[in-house]
Design a protein around this motif. Structure first.
Motif, mmCIF file in Angstrom:
data_model
loop_
_atom_site.group_PDB
_atom_site.id
_atom_site.type_symbol
_atom_site.label_atom_id
_atom_site.label_comp_id
_atom_site.label_asym_id
_atom_site.label_seq_id
_atom_site.Cartn_x
_atom_site.Cartn_y
_atom_site.Cartn_z
ATOM 1 N N ALA A 157 11.850 1.767 98.757
ATOM 2 C CA ALA A 157 12.029 3.169 98.401
ATOM 3 C C ALA A 157 10.722 3.759 97.868
ATOM 4 C CB ALA A 157 13.147 3.307 97.373
ATOM 5 N N GLN A 158 10.143 4.653 98.650
ATOM 6 C CA GLN A 158 8.948 5.365 98.208
ATOM 7 C C GLN A 158 9.357 6.807 97.984
ATOM 8 O OE1 GLN A 158 6.338 5.068 101.526
ATOM 9 N NE2 GLN A 158 6.218 2.842 101.479
ATOM 10 N N ALA A 159 8.453 7.569 97.365
ATOM 11 C CA ALA A 159 8.685 9.009 97.287
ATOM 12 C C ALA A 159 8.821 9.531 98.719
ATOM 13 C CB ALA A 159 7.508 9.667 96.595
ATOM 14 N N LEU A 160 9.630 10.557 98.894
ATOM 15 C CA LEU A 160 9.796 11.109 100.240
ATOM 16 C C LEU A 160 8.508 11.817 100.665
ATOM 17 C CD1 LEU A 160 13.395 12.647 100.160
ATOM 18 C CD2 LEU A 160 12.657 10.454 101.123
ATOM 19 N N GLU A 161 8.050 11.442 101.846
ATOM 20 C CA GLU A 161 6.840 12.054 102.392
ATOM 21 C C GLU A 161 7.251 13.001 103.515
ATOM 22 O OE1 GLU A 161 3.170 9.517 103.171
ATOM 23 O OE2 GLU A 161 3.772 10.110 105.195
ATOM 24 N N VAL A 162 6.804 14.232 103.414
ATOM 25 C CA VAL A 162 7.235 15.286 104.331
ATOM 26 C C VAL A 162 5.999 15.851 105.030
ATOM 27 C CG1 VAL A 162 8.398 17.530 104.454
ATOM 28 C CG2 VAL A 162 9.098 15.873 102.715
ATOM 29 N N GLU A 163 5.916 15.658 106.338
ATOM 30 C CA GLU A 163 4.738 16.130 107.082
ATOM 31 C C GLU A 163 5.134 17.244 108.039
ATOM 32 O OE1 GLU A 163 1.270 14.501 110.167
ATOM 33 O OE2 GLU A 163 2.980 13.239 109.693
ATOM 34 N N PHE A 164 4.405 18.365 107.984
ATOM 35 C CA PHE A 164 4.719 19.506 108.856
ATOM 36 C C PHE A 164 4.066 19.326 110.219
ATOM 37 C CE2 PHE A 164 3.911 24.059 110.157
ATOM 38 C CZ PHE A 164 5.211 24.282 110.566
ATOM 39 N N ILE A 165 4.882 19.468 111.275
ATOM 40 C CA ILE A 165 4.383 19.314 112.645
ATOM 41 C C ILE A 165 4.206 20.684 113.310
ATOM 42 C CG2 ILE A 165 4.860 18.326 114.919
ATOM 43 C CD1 ILE A 165 6.604 16.203 113.415
ATOM 44 N N GLY A 166 5.200 21.564 113.133
ATOM 45 C CA GLY A 166 5.159 22.894 113.754
ATOM 46 C C GLY A 166 6.573 23.431 113.859
ATOM 47 N N GLY B 240 5.313 34.040 96.236
ATOM 48 C CA GLY B 240 4.140 33.483 95.556
ATOM 49 C C GLY B 240 4.205 31.981 95.309
ATOM 50 N N ASP B 241 5.393 31.476 95.000
ATOM 51 C CA ASP B 241 5.513 30.048 94.693
ATOM 52 C C ASP B 241 5.920 29.217 95.904
ATOM 53 O OD1 ASP B 241 4.805 30.415 92.084
ATOM 54 O OD2 ASP B 241 6.877 30.726 91.404
ATOM 55 N N CYS B 242 6.046 29.873 97.041
ATOM 56 C CA CYS B 242 6.471 29.140 98.241
ATOM 57 C C CYS B 242 5.362 28.225 98.738
ATOM 58 C CB CYS B 242 6.786 30.094 99.389
ATOM 59 S SG CYS B 242 8.163 31.194 99.077
ATOM 60 N N ILE B 243 5.780 27.190 99.441
ATOM 61 C CA ILE B 243 4.825 26.392 100.209
ATOM 62 C C ILE B 243 4.925 26.878 101.652
ATOM 63 C CG2 ILE B 243 4.283 24.071 101.051
ATOM 64 C CD1 ILE B 243 5.569 22.998 98.451
ATOM 65 N N ILE B 244 3.796 27.335 102.185
ATOM 66 C CA ILE B 244 3.757 27.762 103.589
ATOM 67 C C ILE B 244 2.846 26.756 104.292
ATOM 68 C CG2 ILE B 244 3.287 29.666 105.179
ATOM 69 C CD1 ILE B 244 3.595 31.586 102.818
ATOM 70 N N PRO B 245 3.431 25.692 104.835
ATOM 71 C CA PRO B 245 2.607 24.549 105.239
ATOM 72 C C PRO B 245 1.748 24.813 106.472
ATOM 73 C CG PRO B 245 4.891 24.176 105.849
ATOM 74 C CD PRO B 245 4.863 25.456 105.079
ATOM 75 N N LEU B 246 0.599 24.160 106.473
ATOM 76 C CA LEU B 246 -0.248 24.109 107.664
ATOM 77 C C LEU B 246 0.169 22.892 108.479
ATOM 78 C CD1 LEU B 246 -3.697 24.643 105.908
ATOM 79 C CD2 LEU B 246 -2.397 26.353 107.203
ATOM 80 N N GLN B 247 -0.078 22.940 109.776
ATOM 81 C CA GLN B 247 0.267 21.794 110.616
ATOM 82 C C GLN B 247 -0.517 20.564 110.152
ATOM 83 O OE1 GLN B 247 -0.201 24.320 114.270
ATOM 84 N NE2 GLN B 247 1.466 23.017 115.019
ATOM 85 N N GLY B 248 0.177 19.471 109.965
ATOM 86 C CA GLY B 248 -0.455 18.233 109.500
ATOM 87 C C GLY B 248 -0.405 18.075 107.992
ATOM 88 N N GLN B 249 -0.029 19.150 107.291
ATOM 89 C CA GLN B 249 0.034 19.081 105.811
ATOM 90 C C GLN B 249 1.157 18.145 105.368
ATOM 91 O OE1 GLN B 249 -0.104 22.912 103.863
ATOM 92 N NE2 GLN B 249 0.812 22.109 101.978
ATOM 93 N N ILE B 250 0.866 17.368 104.343
ATOM 94 C CA ILE B 250 1.871 16.434 103.809
ATOM 95 C C ILE B 250 2.294 16.874 102.407
ATOM 96 C CG2 ILE B 250 2.241 14.075 102.977
ATOM 97 C CD1 ILE B 250 0.595 13.127 105.386
ATOM 98 N N ILE B 251 3.591 16.954 102.210
ATOM 99 C CA ILE B 251 4.164 17.325 100.915
ATOM 100 C C ILE B 251 4.907 16.090 100.397
ATOM 101 C CG2 ILE B 251 5.818 18.871 99.776
ATOM 102 C CD1 ILE B 251 5.367 20.699 102.395
ATOM 103 N N ILE B 252 4.684 15.753 99.142
ATOM 104 C CA ILE B 252 5.380 14.599 98.570
ATOM 105 C C ILE B 252 6.496 15.102 97.653
ATOM 106 C CG2 ILE B 252 5.137 12.513 97.149
ATOM 107 C CD1 ILE B 252 3.569 12.244 99.695
#
Ligand SMILES: [Zn+2]
Length: 225
Positions: A27-36, A211-223
């Motif tokens: 069990a690791q922290a959830l890793e979330v990667e934006f593809i598109g 303002g507080d939103c995450i608007i991810p770039l492609q390839g960006q990883i959110i933990i």
């Protein structure tokens, strides 16, 4: 003598940890990667969920992607909201050794062995998935509440039906389109969420009152931890 005993105990512990690793060692922290578009790769290091992927790159003028797919084919499931090509491309899916969770409109054409039964509460690894039907165009469309490591993630898909935002538990992350976000704000219907992650946006899109939103770039990883 005491030293010897310590040595024996330490060696014993070392062996025990190798032979009997702790239950949650994966069990690791959830890793979330934006593809598109609405595609994310979400992994706990053991199981991987691909949301609305694989889709047709550039379909309907939405995001193109160049993405090297995860090498692992075990324990990977696509979690798909609806059949539009900017969310799901059957021929690309068939090439992968993945499982599929999605509406019957999609799964009906797939080999049974690849389809995870679609129930009110679907289990995939440590993730519990609750589908809720919601309107979008004239297609069969579901939103998903995913409970994973006790974190609740909610995926709106392409719906604009405010009712789906009601009665949600406190969310770790809300995945929502820019247009539905706007509508939710106007109607004071935005659910409580630690993170608001915009998806299906265009590159460089500006989302008002976000303002507080995450608007991810492609390839960006959110933990998520
Ligand atoms: Zn779409």
């Amino acid at each position: 003598m005491i030293y010897t005993l310590k040595y024996v105990v330490l060696t014993g512990l070392l062996f025990a940890s190798v032979l009997f690793p702790a239950e949650n060692s994966h069990a690791q922290a959830l890793e979330v990667e934006f593809i598109g578009n609405e595609a994310f790769r979400i992994s706990d290091g053991d199981h991987t969920i691909m949301t609305d992927f694989p889709y047709k790159s550039g379909a309907y003028g939405y995001m193109e992607y160049e993405y090297s797919l995860p090498a692992e084919t075990q324990n990977v499931a696509a979690l798909v909201t609806h059949r539009h090509e900017d969310h799901f491309a059957p021929l690309l899916f068939i090439e992968r050794g993945w499982s599929l969770i999605g509406p019957a409109e999609i799964t009906a054409m797939m080999p049974r062995s690849k389809v995870i039964p679609f129930t009110d509460r679907i289990t995939f690894g440590a993730a519990k998935i609750t589908p809720v039907k919601a309107a979008h165009a004239n297609v069969e469309h579901y939103t998903y509440l995913v409970n994973w490591q006790n974190k609740k993630l909610f995926f709106t898909g392409d719906t604009e039906q405010l009712a789906v935002l009601k009665n949600l538990p406190e969310l770790e992350a809300l995945f929502i389109t820019p247009w539905f976000y706007r509508k939710a704000i106007l109607n004071q219907a935005l659910p409580a969420a630690k993170k608001i992650i915009i998806y299906h946006h265009t590159k460089d899109e500006i989302v008002p009152k976000c303002g507080d939103c995450i608007i991810p770039l492609q390839g960006q990883i959110i933990i998520l931890e």
